[in-house]
Design a protein around this motif. Structure first.
Motif, PDB file in Angstrom:
ATOM      1  N   PRO A 173      28.762  27.246 -79.244  1.00  0.00           N
ATOM      2  CA  PRO A 173      29.013  27.811 -80.454  1.00  0.00           C
ATOM      3  C   PRO A 173      30.566  28.288 -80.479  1.00  0.00           C
ATOM      4  O   PRO A 173      30.879  29.067 -79.435  1.00  0.00           O
ATOM      5  N   GLN A 174      31.493  28.358 -81.388  1.00  0.00           N
ATOM      6  CA  GLN A 174      32.783  28.998 -81.256  1.00  0.00           C
ATOM      7  C   GLN A 174      33.490  29.253 -82.515  1.00  0.00           C
ATOM      8  O   GLN A 174      33.051  28.619 -83.546  1.00  0.00           O
ATOM      9  N   LYS A 175      34.103  30.396 -82.677  1.00  0.00           N
ATOM     10  CA  LYS A 175      34.998  30.505 -83.915  1.00  0.00           C
ATOM     11  C   LYS A 175      36.311  30.635 -83.656  1.00  0.00           C
ATOM     12  O   LYS A 175      36.609  31.306 -82.613  1.00  0.00           O
ATOM     13  N   MET A 176      37.226  30.015 -84.491  1.00  0.00           N
ATOM     14  CA  MET A 176      38.633  30.105 -84.113  1.00  0.00           C
ATOM     15  C   MET A 176      39.419  30.427 -85.318  1.00  0.00           C
ATOM     16  O   MET A 176      40.171  29.643 -85.875  1.00  0.00           O
ATOM     17  N   PRO A 177      39.237  31.618 -85.848  1.00  0.00           N
ATOM     18  CA  PRO A 177      40.178  32.051 -87.101  1.00  0.00           C
ATOM     19  C   PRO A 177      41.689  32.370 -86.589  1.00  0.00           C
ATOM     20  O   PRO A 177      41.796  32.877 -85.836  1.00  0.00           O
ATOM     21  N   THR A 178      42.528  31.721 -87.467  1.00  0.00           N
ATOM     22  CA  THR A 178      43.845  31.784 -87.468  1.00  0.00           C
ATOM     23  C   THR A 178      44.725  32.278 -88.679  1.00  0.00           C
ATOM     24  O   THR A 178      44.367  31.484 -89.608  1.00  0.00           O
ATOM     25  N   MET A 179      45.489  33.013 -88.336  1.00  0.00           N
ATOM     26  CA  MET A 179      46.134  33.580 -89.818  1.00  0.00           C
ATOM     27  C   MET A 179      47.784  33.694 -89.425  1.00  0.00           C
ATOM     28  O   MET A 179      48.158  33.914 -88.448  1.00  0.00           O
ATOM     29  N   GLN A 227      45.876  34.324 -83.546  1.00  0.00           N
ATOM     30  CA  GLN A 227      44.720  33.354 -83.397  1.00  0.00           C
ATOM     31  C   GLN A 227      43.616  33.843 -82.468  1.00  0.00           C
ATOM     32  O   GLN A 227      43.988  34.274 -81.358  1.00  0.00           O
ATOM     33  N   ARG A 228      42.224  33.718 -82.847  1.00  0.00           N
ATOM     34  CA  ARG A 228      41.272  34.428 -82.251  1.00  0.00           C
ATOM     35  C   ARG A 228      40.333  33.048 -81.772  1.00  0.00           C
ATOM     36  O   ARG A 228      40.322  32.242 -82.310  1.00  0.00           O
ATOM     37  N   ASP A 229      39.829  33.490 -80.406  1.00  0.00           N
ATOM     38  CA  ASP A 229      38.883  32.552 -79.920  1.00  0.00           C
ATOM     39  C   ASP A 229      37.629  33.286 -79.366  1.00  0.00           C
ATOM     40  O   ASP A 229      37.560  34.083 -78.686  1.00  0.00           O
ATOM     41  N   ASN A 272      30.547  33.748 -68.859  1.00  0.00           N
ATOM     42  CA  ASN A 272      30.580  35.454 -68.990  1.00  0.00           C
ATOM     43  C   ASN A 272      30.240  35.603 -70.486  1.00  0.00           C
ATOM     44  O   ASN A 272      31.090  36.772 -70.882  1.00  0.00           O
ATOM     45  N   THR A 273      29.778  34.900 -71.354  1.00  0.00           N
ATOM     46  CA  THR A 273      30.082  35.047 -72.795  1.00  0.00           C
ATOM     47  C   THR A 273      28.759  36.234 -73.093  1.00  0.00           C
ATOM     48  O   THR A 273      28.033  36.166 -72.359  1.00  0.00           O
ATOM     49  N   PRO A 274      29.267  36.904 -74.208  1.00  0.00           N
ATOM     50  CA  PRO A 274      30.129  36.524 -75.213  1.00  0.00           C
ATOM     51  C   PRO A 274      31.622  37.010 -74.755  1.00  0.00           C
ATOM     52  O   PRO A 274      31.807  38.038 -74.026  1.00  0.00           O
ATOM     53  N   THR A 275      32.432  36.236 -75.398  1.00  0.00           N
ATOM     54  CA  THR A 275      33.819  36.460 -74.878  1.00  0.00           C
ATOM     55  C   THR A 275      34.707  36.337 -76.418  1.00  0.00           C
ATOM     56  O   THR A 275      34.255  35.892 -77.243  1.00  0.00           O
ATOM     57  N   ALA A 276      35.851  37.240 -76.314  1.00  0.00           N
ATOM     58  CA  ALA A 276      36.641  37.140 -77.740  1.00  0.00           C
ATOM     59  C   ALA A 276      38.054  37.345 -77.007  1.00  0.00           C
ATOM     60  O   ALA A 276      38.151  38.494 -76.231  1.00  0.00           O
ATOM     61  N   SER A 277      39.091  36.628 -77.466  1.00  0.00           N
ATOM     62  CA  SER A 277      40.342  36.667 -77.147  1.00  0.00           C
ATOM     63  C   SER A 277      41.386  36.648 -78.393  1.00  0.00           C
ATOM     64  O   SER A 277      40.722  35.861 -79.321  1.00  0.00           O
ATOM     65  N   GLN A 278      42.428  36.997 -78.372  1.00  0.00           N
ATOM     66  CA  GLN A 278      43.382  36.970 -79.447  1.00  0.00           C
ATOM     67  C   GLN A 278      44.751  37.000 -79.063  1.00  0.00           C
ATOM     68  O   GLN A 278      45.416  37.301 -78.151  1.00  0.00           O
ATOM     69  N   ASN A 279      45.577  35.750 -79.537  1.00  0.00           N
ATOM     70  CA  ASN A 279      46.963  35.617 -79.290  1.00  0.00           C
ATOM     71  C   ASN A 279      47.505  35.677 -80.380  1.00  0.00           C
ATOM     72  O   ASN A 279      47.372  35.382 -81.586  1.00  0.00           O
ATOM     73  N   ASN A 280      48.923  36.750 -80.432  1.00  0.00           N
ATOM     74  CA  ASN A 280      49.550  37.298 -81.501  1.00  0.00           C
ATOM     75  C   ASN A 280      50.928  36.700 -81.340  1.00  0.00           C
ATOM     76  O   ASN A 280      51.576  36.601 -80.162  1.00  0.00           O
ATOM     77  N   VAL A 281      51.459  36.167 -82.605  1.00  0.00           N
ATOM     78  CA  VAL A 281      52.803  36.093 -82.548  1.00  0.00           C
ATOM     79  C   VAL A 281      53.385  37.113 -83.575  1.00  0.00           C
ATOM     80  O   VAL A 281      53.028  37.304 -84.502  1.00  0.00           O
TER      81      VAL A 281
END
Length: 209
Positions: A128-134, A162-164, A189-198
Motif C-alpha cells: 500500500p502507498q499514497k502519493m498526493p501531489t499539489m 509531493q508526499r510518499d 522500516n515502515t510506516p514511512t512518510a517523506s515529502q519533496n517541496n518545490v
C-alpha cells in the motif's frame, strides 16, 4: 468540469475553471508474472485542476493579465479486495489475540513472479502507498502596445509538494523464494512518510518588439 466567465466591468473580465475526477484501476499492474492477488488497486480520488484568470484593459494600449492554476493528484495504491490485511505490525509473539500479519507478499527471485499480495519496493509505485501531489502555478504580465511598438513584462512561478506515504504493509516484509524454495525476507522500516517541496520555481521576462 465547470467553467465560468464574468465581465465585471467593460474593462475587467474574470474566467474560472474546475475539473474534478475520480479514477479507479482494479488491477493496475497485472501481468504474466504478477498474479491477480499481487496486483494493485490504483485510485485517484479527488483529483482536480482549478484555474482562475483576470484580464484588465487598463487603457487602449495597456493590458494586464493575471492567472492561477492548481493541480492536485492523489494517487493511492492498495491491496486487492481478496488480500487479507494484517492488523499486527510488531513481533509475531507480541500480536494481540485474534490479529496477525495477513497475506504476506511472495516474490520468486528466479522465476520473477509475485503472488499472494502486492510487493513493496523503493522508488516505484507499490502497495500500500499514497502519493498526493499539489502544484500551484501563478503568472502575471503587463503589455504595452502601440501601432509600431510592443513591450511585455511579467513573471511565472510554481511551488508545491509531493508526499510518499507507506503504511499498512502486511508483516512489513516480503517473503522471497528461489524456484519455489524459501530463502530470505526483505524487511521494511515502515510506516514511512517523506515529502519533496518545490519552494520557488520562478522566472521573470521582458519582451520588446
Amino acid at each position: 468540469p465547470a467553467r465560468l466567465t464574468a465581465q465585471l466591468t467593460p474593462k475587467n473580465k474574470i474566467t474560472g475553471m474546475f475539473d474534478w475526477s475520480d479514477k479507479v484501476r482494479g488491477h493496475a499492474n497485472l501481468s504474466g508474472t504478477i498474479a491477480p492477488a499481487a496486483s494493485l488497486q490504483q485510485s485517484q480520488p479527488a483529483q482536480h485542476i482549478a484555474q482562475g484568470r483576470w484580464t484588465s484593459t487598463i487603457t487602449s494600449q495597456l493590458l494586464l493579465e493575471t492567472g492561477y492554476n492548481q493541480t492536485f493528484n492523489n494517487a493511492k495504491y492498495e491491496y486487492e479486495p481478496d488480500v487479507v490485511v494484517g492488523a499486527c505490525h510488531s513481533a509475531f509473539d507480541l500480536c494481540a489475540p485474534g490479529t496477525g500479519y495477513g497475506s504476506i507478499p511472495h516474490q520468486d527471485l528466479v522465476l520473477g513472479t509475485n503472488s499472494v499480495a502486492a510487493v513493496t519496493a523503493t522508488g516505484v509505485q507499490t502497495g500500500p502507498q499514497k502519493m498526493p501531489t499539489m502544484s500551484h502555478y501563478v503568472q502575471s504580465s503587463l503589455s504595452y502596445v502601440t501601432g509600431s511598438h510592443a513591450v511585455k513584462t511579467g513573471f511565472q512561478g510554481r511551488f508545491g509538494w509531493q508526499r510518499d506515504i507507506r503504511q499498512g504493509i502486511n508483516a512489513d516484509l516480503i517473503q522471497q523464494y528461489r524456484n519455489g524454495v524459501p530463502t530470505q525476507v526483505t524487511v521494511f522500516n515502515t510506516p514511512t512518510a517523506s515529502q519533496n517541496n518545490v519552494d520557488a520555481d520562478m522566472g521573470f521576462f521582458v519582451q520588446d518588439t
